[in-house]
Design an enzyme around this catalytic site. Structure first.
Site, PDB file in Angstrom:
ATOM      1  CG  HIS A  60     -16.637   6.236   4.945  1.00 51.32           C
ATOM      2  ND1 HIS A  60     -15.636   6.896   4.300  1.00 51.32           N
ATOM      3  CD2 HIS A  60     -16.795   4.803   4.240  1.00 51.32           C
ATOM      4  CE1 HIS A  60     -15.335   6.399   3.103  1.00 51.32           C
ATOM      5  NE2 HIS A  60     -16.115   5.156   3.164  1.00 51.32           N
ATOM      6  CG  ASP A  82     -26.751  44.338  10.736  1.00 51.28           C
ATOM      7  OD1 ASP A  82     -26.124  43.220  11.254  1.00 51.28           O
ATOM      8  OD2 ASP A  82     -27.345  44.182   9.689  1.00 51.28           O
TER       9      ASP A  82
END
EC number: 1.8.1.4
Length: 466
Positions: A445, A313
């Site tokens: 699926h 950061d």
């Protein structure tokens, strides 16, 4: 004076991962951290505790509202806020202990105290008792992270006007919580307290939420959160906030100018972003400078000073733990003589609300500004079988591809569990996959991930399930 191959200042995601990788590569390494626990903001008062509360509050709302009842589960839950906070703290403690174990495993010395530079190759550590220890290193990595950005005219007392740290440990559920800032932090913590019973009002200076994200996904998320009861005041600014023993009085004005209005709240959360934490580092001793925000100007990870590196950061790029981790690995491997770069075009971003928002790569707005031709495929979760049977159909998947080459340029998701799906496209885009590559890849699926494949198919108008 003890000497190391690498001394790292800061024990957050950038610092501790750099230390671990240095140990793995056989370098002698010390990590300087003044907190009582390792992990930095993310682990102690950021990413991890917020996710613990997001998870718990989501289950509480599902059980106390219509969601469980619709599934045939009839309960009348009672909120035990103290226990919710306790389990959050226990989870965080377990994770911090895990980092300590990894330090021991990889022979990393944790030097407890606050570090500062003392010229090239030297770090001075000031312990809690005021004593100082000097360390010498061939390479020094600055990984000191960030702190909440203050808002002019609004004094954070962490009693009634709080920052993100305070919002993680409120003693009671506010009747009315005002959140200043409609970014990741504000929306996530606002969601926690709304689910637990607060009226939540979000004030944002811009005319949209989630700045920097795809506009369409942001609008969809805002609509979903508003439907849940979150109130948005966009294009507004707070000019005054006066705290008392039992609440806060605010004055709001339109960002473009106009008539002011008053607002009362039990608590105010200031969440307008974060700024680099570089105070007390004595950067001038090695000739490093910061910009107005305190950010080190040099592009990561090497600086203009040989033997001094900067990650996370405190330097340019998104303030994200996984970006800091990538920079940590790249930095240490380059110190060890190995080639390693960070692909800054493929740093994913996630907002862990419900629905979630996840993004990687370019947005349509960015591509338009670049003048690059592109095509778009979308697929709604209303047409996804797993989402439908789970009654979580808000949102969609969007795939953006180059108009000529079909290379995937950006992916933007808003919907259920999309934080766990964006990684698929990070991998695909790292290998310059085309939309057709995704469309031709079998997906299990029934899963929500099928929406990603269908969106990729729809880049050429070939989705089969809509």
């Amino acid at each position: 004076m003890k000497s190391y191959d690498v001394v790292i200042i800061g024990g957050g995601p950038g610092g501790y991962n750099a230390a671990i990788r240095a140990g793995q590569l056989g370098l002698t390494v010390a990590c300087v951290e003044g907190r009582s626990t390792l992990g930095g903001t993310c682990l102690n008062v950021g990413c991890m505790p917020s996710k613990a509360l997001l998870h718990a509050s989501e289950l509480y709302e599902a059980a106390s509202g219509d969601e469980f009842a619709h599934l045939g589960i009839e309960v009348k839950p009672t909120l035990n806020l103290a226990q919710m906070m306790k389990q959050k703290d226990e989870s965080v403690t377990g994770l911090t202990k895990g980092i300590e174990y990894l330090f021991r495993k990889n022979k990393v010395d944790w030097i407890k105290g606050w570090g500062r530079l003392d010229g090239v190759g030297k770090v001075v550590v000031k312990a809690e008792d005021g004593s100082e220890t000097a360390l010498q290193a061939k390479d020094i990595v600055i990984a000191t992270g960030s702190e909440p950005t203050p808002l002019p005219g609004v004094t954070i007392d962490n009693q009634r006007i709080i920052d993100s740290t305070g919002a993680l440990s409120l003693p009671q559920v506010p009747k009315h919580l005002v959140v200043i800032g409609a970014g990741v932090i504000g929306l996530e913590l606002g969601s926690v307290w709304r689910r637990l019973g607060s009226q939540v009002t979000v004030i944002e200076y811009l005319d949209r939420i989630c700045p920097g994200t795809d506009t369409e996904t942001a609008k969809t998320l805002q609509k979903a959160l508003a439907k849940q009861g979150m109130v948005f005041k966009l294009g507004s600014k707070v000019t005054q906030a006066t705290a008392s023993a039992d609440g806060v009085s605010l004055v709001l004005e339109p960002a473009a100018g106009g008539t002011a209005e008053s607002l009362q709240a039990d608590y105010v959360l200031v969440a307008i972003g974060r700024r680099p934490y570089t105070k007390g580092l004595n950067l001038e001793s090695v000739g490093l400078e910061t910009d107005k925000r305190g950010m080190l100007a040099q592009r990561t990870p090497p600086t203009s000073v040989p033997g001094v590196w900067v990650i996370g950061d405190v330097t340019s790029g998104p303030m994200l733990a996984h970006k800091a981790e990538d920079e940590a690995v790249a930095c240490i491997e380059r110190i060890a003589g190995k080639p390693h770069e960070v692909n800054y075009n493929l740093i994913p971003g996630v907002i862990y609300t419900r629905p979630e928002l996840a993004t990687v790569g370019k947005t349509e707005e960015q591509l338009k500004a670049e003048g690059r031709a592109y095509k778009v495929g979308k697929f709604p979760f209303t047409a996804n079988s797993r989402a439908k049977i789970n009654h979580e159909t808000e949102g969609f998947a969007k795939v953006i591809a180059d108009a000529e080459t079909d290379e995937v340029l950006g992916v933007h998701l808003v919907g259920p569990s999309v934080s766990e799906m964006i990684g698929e496209f990070c991998v695909a885009m790292e290998f310059s996959a085309s939309a057709e590559d995704i469309a031709l890849t079998c997906h299990p699926h029934p899963t929500r991930s099928e929406a990603l494949r269908q969106a990729a198919m729809n880049v050429d108008g070939m989705a089969m399930q809509i």
